[in-house]
Design a protein around this motif. Sequence first.
Motif, short mmCIF file in Angstrom:
data_model
loop_
_atom_site.label_atom_id
_atom_site.label_comp_id
_atom_site.label_asym_id
_atom_site.label_seq_id
_atom_site.Cartn_x
_atom_site.Cartn_y
_atom_site.Cartn_z
N GLN A 86 47.77 57.72 39.81
CA GLN A 86 47.45 58.78 40.77
C GLN A 86 46.37 59.72 40.23
O GLN A 86 45.51 60.18 40.98
CB GLN A 86 48.73 59.56 41.11
N GLN A 87 46.44 60.02 38.92
CA GLN A 87 45.52 61.00 38.33
C GLN A 87 44.30 60.35 37.68
O GLN A 87 43.54 61.03 36.98
CB GLN A 87 46.28 61.84 37.31
N ARG A 88 44.14 59.03 37.85
CA ARG A 88 42.99 58.31 37.36
C ARG A 88 42.80 58.53 35.85
O ARG A 88 41.72 58.89 35.36
CB ARG A 88 41.73 58.71 38.12
N GLN A 89 43.89 58.26 35.11
CA GLN A 89 43.86 58.41 33.66
C GLN A 89 43.39 57.13 32.96
O GLN A 89 43.16 57.14 31.75
CB GLN A 89 45.25 58.78 33.13
N PHE A 90 43.26 56.04 33.71
CA PHE A 90 42.80 54.80 33.12
C PHE A 90 41.27 54.79 33.08
O PHE A 90 40.59 55.30 33.98
CB PHE A 90 43.30 53.59 33.92
N VAL A 91 40.75 54.16 32.01
CA VAL A 91 39.30 54.01 31.86
C VAL A 91 39.04 52.58 31.41
O VAL A 91 39.93 51.88 30.93
CB VAL A 91 38.73 55.01 30.83
N LEU A 92 37.79 52.15 31.59
CA LEU A 92 37.39 50.81 31.16
C LEU A 92 36.38 50.91 30.03
O LEU A 92 35.43 51.71 30.09
CB LEU A 92 36.77 50.03 32.34
N HIS A 93 36.63 50.07 29.00
CA HIS A 93 35.64 49.87 27.94
C HIS A 93 35.13 48.44 28.10
O HIS A 93 35.82 47.59 28.66
CB HIS A 93 36.26 50.08 26.57
#
Length: 838
Positions: free
Chosen positions: A581-588
């Motif tokens: 919901q809070q967009r805490q995931f990121v992509l490397h």
Amino acid sequence: MFHNFSLRTKLAAFVVLVVGVTGWVIAGFVLWHDYRSEQENLRNDGLALATMYQHVLLDPLRQEDDFHTFELLSAPFYDTNRKALGTSRRALQHVILLDDQGKVLASSDPIHIPLLAKYAEVEPEFEKASLGLPQFLQGMAPRWIEHDEVRGLYLLVPLGENGVKYATLVMDYSMQVIIDGFMTRALQSLGIISLISFVLMLLAYRLAHRLSDPLARLMQEMRQLAERHGWRVVADSRQMDEILQLQNTFREFECGLLNAELQRDESLQRERLALAALDHSSQGVVITTLDASIIYINNAYCNNVGYSQNELLGQNPHFMQSGKTPAETYQSLWAALTAEQSWQGELINRRKDGGEYLELLTISPIRQADGRISHYLAIQDDISQRRAAEEHIRHLAEHDALTGLPNRALLEDRLEQAIKSAARNKERLALMFLDLDNFKQVNDLQGHHQGDQLLKLVAQRLLGTLRASDTLARLGGDEFVLLAPINSETEAQLLAAKIVQILYEPYFQANASELSVSVSIGVSLYPEHGQTAEALTMCADIAMYQAKARGRNTYCLFSPEMQGDLRDRVTLEGELRLALQQRQFVLHYQPQFDAQTGEVGGLEALIRWQHPQYGLLHPENFIAAAEGSGLIVEIGAWVIDEACRQVRVWLDAGLVVPCLAVNVSFKQFHGHDLQGTVTAALERYRLSGASLELELTESVMLRDPDRVYAVLHGLRLMGVRLSIDDFGSGYSSLMYLKRLDVDTLKIDRAFVTDIHSEKGRAMVEAIIKIAQTLKLHTVAEGVETVTQLTELRNLNCGEIQGFLLAKPMLPDQVKVLLAEAERHNLIDQIMPANNFVI
């Protein structure tokens, strides 16, 4: 006008009309005859009188004597002789004698002397063409003379002889007397005719009554007959004429008969079609009388039971009973039939050859038009094979295909029933989760077929140990569940220890090879650890993971302290939902380099969790929890969308972006529209399918491979590239490579790590040669040393990926890498020139 009168009235009127016309004709004829008779009488009387006068007056006339004496003598003579005349004497008023010049000589009635001059004036009217009595008598008749006051009916008789006319005798008749007599006779005739008409009218009315009553009864009977047959016969009751009513009734009755004939023909046609349909029906059809005597059977029924029609007609179907149908079934059957209702149920009957069969029988009453039941119709379906198929399908749905043990669905049902029974009877239960230790190694080393055989042997060994009251189920893979009624906690522990011991004993395969496997068991108890199926399952699962944590090949009884681990898992799942919901995931993004040229040949998107408390977390810290909770589907969809968005950003920046690889979970294939997700992302960011590569593990094909193939085929049609991740570490199948039509094989880091050994190098070389033979691209993962890089280059590996060349990067770092890729060759910088051996 006459159509509204009854037959009686019409017949009476007709008779009156006929009689009246006939009477008037007869009356006219009679009157005409009377008239002619009166004329004849007058002529005859006049001639007779004239004959008498002829003899008396002829001599004086010849001598031209004084006629005064004649006048005196003629009156008495006339009176005397008139009485001797016939009926016409009443009409004769007087007699006049004219001389040959037409002058009055004498009259029988002196009173008329003043009028005698008138006769002289009309003498020419009296004159006749012929003289002489014989000639005159032939055509003489009274004549009606019209002349002023001298008018009436006269008879002129010439007197003379030898052709000499001496005088004319005129006889004057009274018309009133003649008419009175004529009217008297006419009235008499009319009276007689009227009397006859009245009598005939009564007779005609009686005759019409005799005719109309049978006609009325006939019409009534015809109406009743028509009503019984349902025909529409409506004669107009306003029609008083019974003949017209009968005519209309006959006409409508004829129409009713024609319609009935047509309906009968149609009914016969429908009956023939119905019988033909019944004869060709695949269902057995039987028609019986009320006493259950068979009067009709079709071919399908004969084929089902093995009897011929001649053997069944007239029989009661009860002779085919097997005795195995419950009595309650027959009771419900007869109760329905007694209540005049239909019935449907299953019966177990016996064929002619003695074989038993299960039939679905539907019995319905056949009613007549008046609602009475006359027969029973039975429709039979032989459901033996269908029931067997249903049982087989149910068994497949509720049992594991490999071991034949109950599956998860059946286990859940039995667990619910067992909990209810234990609650009623104050009993205890033990629920055990069994997970084979390191079973994956058996599949990897021995092959999937050997693994399946081992699972069957495990199931057989467990069944041989357990009691009949125990339920053993296989959830899938290497997971088994045991549900057992117990009396104490110690009994549950002893049972678990026994299972650990017997399963650890070696297993001998058909090829004389020996296998061994251990088991980790988690045990939960009812009612101590939970009173619902969900609670017991969760506790047993926690205990099983605790047994694995204690070194495997053991059992562990659930304890409240273990709930801390459960709470951690629940907390982690909640944090994962919040992270989405809070967009805490990121992509490397980790680059993949061409092993020969050093060019950037591709990128792999790797997810990271920017945890607000623990910082940047790698996938091994949360992917398992995401898989277990099902959140991996939503996370995977976000990864695909974010990766495509970043490619669009790089393209808009003018960079040449290689194909970007994204990892997908098997749950994205089975619980989500993966193709729809990929299509939406590509369209949203205006990318071609070739811009994206999906990495899938070999385990994806193990579950519902047909569905996986269909999804991958659709992705291939879109141009999306496919690669097998960690190839060689799982269930590697060349058949899957053939069917999947993948583009790339990624060599697992475990093989790359061991590439310095002879066997390790041989394994990597074999994989590369398989890929080259199948014209597939290869990517070696986990390249961290120059030695590994050298060996891979010597084996002609396509691309390499690892920390030696580049760690996972942020998007801005990738941007710099792509911009400087043409100016810098990382492999040349790392590798000495003499380390590359061809």
